[in-house]
Write an enzyme that holds these catalytic residues in place. Structure first.
Site, PDB file in Angstrom:
ATOM      1  N   HIS A  93       1.262   5.140  -2.584  1.00  0.00           N
ATOM      2  CA  HIS A  93       2.305   6.737  -2.554  1.00  0.00           C
ATOM      3  C   HIS A  93       2.520   6.664  -2.745  1.00  0.00           C
ATOM      4  O   HIS A  93       2.372   8.887  -3.732  1.00  0.00           O
ATOM      5  CB  HIS A  93       1.727   6.706  -0.652  1.00  0.00           C
ATOM      6  N   SER A 114      -4.393   0.842  -4.048  1.00  0.00           N
ATOM      7  CA  SER A 114      -3.739  -0.417  -3.855  1.00  0.00           C
ATOM      8  C   SER A 114      -4.711  -1.108  -3.721  1.00  0.00           C
ATOM      9  O   SER A 114      -4.241  -2.344  -3.141  1.00  0.00           O
ATOM     10  CB  SER A 114      -2.727   0.277  -2.505  1.00  0.00           C
ATOM     11  N   GLU A 169      -5.555   9.769   0.375  1.00  0.00           N
ATOM     12  CA  GLU A 169      -6.396   8.677   0.087  1.00  0.00           C
ATOM     13  C   GLU A 169      -7.346   7.739  -0.622  1.00  0.00           C
ATOM     14  O   GLU A 169      -6.538   6.512  -1.457  1.00  0.00           O
ATOM     15  CB  GLU A 169      -6.620   7.771   1.553  1.00  0.00           C
ATOM     16  N   HIS A 225       0.875  -0.887   0.429  1.00  0.00           N
ATOM     17  CA  HIS A 225      -0.258   0.239   0.854  1.00  0.00           C
ATOM     18  C   HIS A 225       0.803   1.386   0.111  1.00  0.00           C
ATOM     19  O   HIS A 225       0.596   2.203  -0.952  1.00  0.00           O
ATOM     20  CB  HIS A 225      -0.758  -0.219   1.470  1.00  0.00           C
TER      21      HIS A 225
HETATM   22 FE    FE Z   1      -2.000   5.418   2.679  1.00  0.00          FE
END
Ligand code: FE
Ligand code: PHE
Length: 293
Positions: A153, A213, A194, A148
């Site tokens: 990111h 993700s 997010e 993730h």
């Molecule tokens: Fe995160």
């Protein structure tokens, strides 16, 4: 030792911190190995063949579904992550990232307290959970793992405007801690970094790491008729609670990373005051003022 103490100070005392979204299971990372600022060694040679294989499978599944669902900036940067068949070495990734936008990635044992998190972002250092999920968590994991953090990111940290936004967010977080407004700022993070969507000439696309993700939420967030998608509105976002254990029922849509950067540049002190007065909203609430996509 009282874990609340380090939650507030943001200094690692060797015990797992109390953090948002933790769930009932204890965090997995070894906080005793971390430094005072919560960073630790990636310990790359400790990854097993099973760990690398898990990364390879996750990477392949996600990459296959990016076209038409992820924004172009994200897709273009995925190649910069390094090998798709094994967990990348953070030092090598940092070299490329440093050249592109002046950011680096640093290992942490897992979720860290807000203050420590903000302090790292403000220095253009992105904390990466070092461990990877177990095979039975291939489809879903609640806590962030290295897949993730890395796949979700890092691609946008190669984008100069987004990279600046992340640093500003970190600095803003340190200020929000003093103003006791971290919860509002956490919602901004949630609904942008997010779970953010972006409007492009080709249609809506995802840029949020939690979406990008996720095996199922990528399609859901962009294509499903179920959730509501509403135009970027800073105070509306800060008022809106979010779900940590299911797909989001509301997504916020930005027009550009420039819009995001500029709309968040002003001093939030009066913003926090207004948000407190207006009160919180449930995750699935619809308001007449919402600009629906
Ligand atoms: Fe995160
Ligand atoms: N402008 C915000 C403040 O004054 C800081 C901030 C910038 C927060 C970007 C989030 C994102 O607090």
């Amino acid at each position: 030792m009282n874990p609340q103490a380090d939650f507030h100070s943001g200094i690692n005392q060797g015990v797992a911190p109390v953090t948002y979204g933790q769930g009932d299971r204890p965090p997995r990372g070894d906080y005793a190995q971390a430094r005072a600022d919560y960073t630790c060694d990636q310990n790359w040679s400790a990854y097993t063949a099973t760990d690398h294989e898990m990364y390879r499978r996750l990477h392949a599944r996600q990459t296959a579904q990016l076209p038409g669902l992820a924004c172009d900036e994200f897709i273009e940067a995925v190649a910069q992550l390094g090998p798709s068949t094994q967990i990348p070495r953070f030092e090598q990734l940092s070299e490329r990232l440093m050249r592109a936008t002046g950011w680096e990635v640093v290992a942490v044992p897992g979720l860290i307290p807000e203050e420590a998190f903000f302090a790292l972002l403000a220095k253009r250092r992105f904390p990466m959970t070092s461990w990877i999920r177990k095979p039975e968590e291939f489809d879903y994991i609640v806590e962030p793992d290295v897949f993730h953090d890395l796949f979700g990111h890092v691609p946008l940290l190669f984008n100069p405007m987004f990279a600046d936004y992340m640093q500003a967010y970190g600095a803003g977080g340190l200020k929000a801690s003093r103003l006791e407004a971290c919860e509002y700022l956490a919602r901004l993070y949630w609904y942008t970094v997010e779970f953010g969507l972006i409007a492009t000439p080709a249609g809506l696309r995802a840029y949020g790491a939690g979406i990008l993700s996720s095996a199922g939420e990528l399609r859901h967030s962009v294509l499903s008729p179920q959730p509501q998608r509403i135009g970027f509105d800073l105070e509306r976002m800060m008022r809106t609670r979010y779900k940590i254990d299911s797909y989001q029922s509301t997504y916020f849509v930005i027009d550009s990373f420039q819009q995001l950067f500029e709309a968040t540049a002003p001093d939030f002190t009066p913003v926090y005051r207004r948000v407190t007065q207006q009160g919180e909203l449930d995750a699935n609430v619809h308001l007449p003022s919402d600009r629906v996509y």
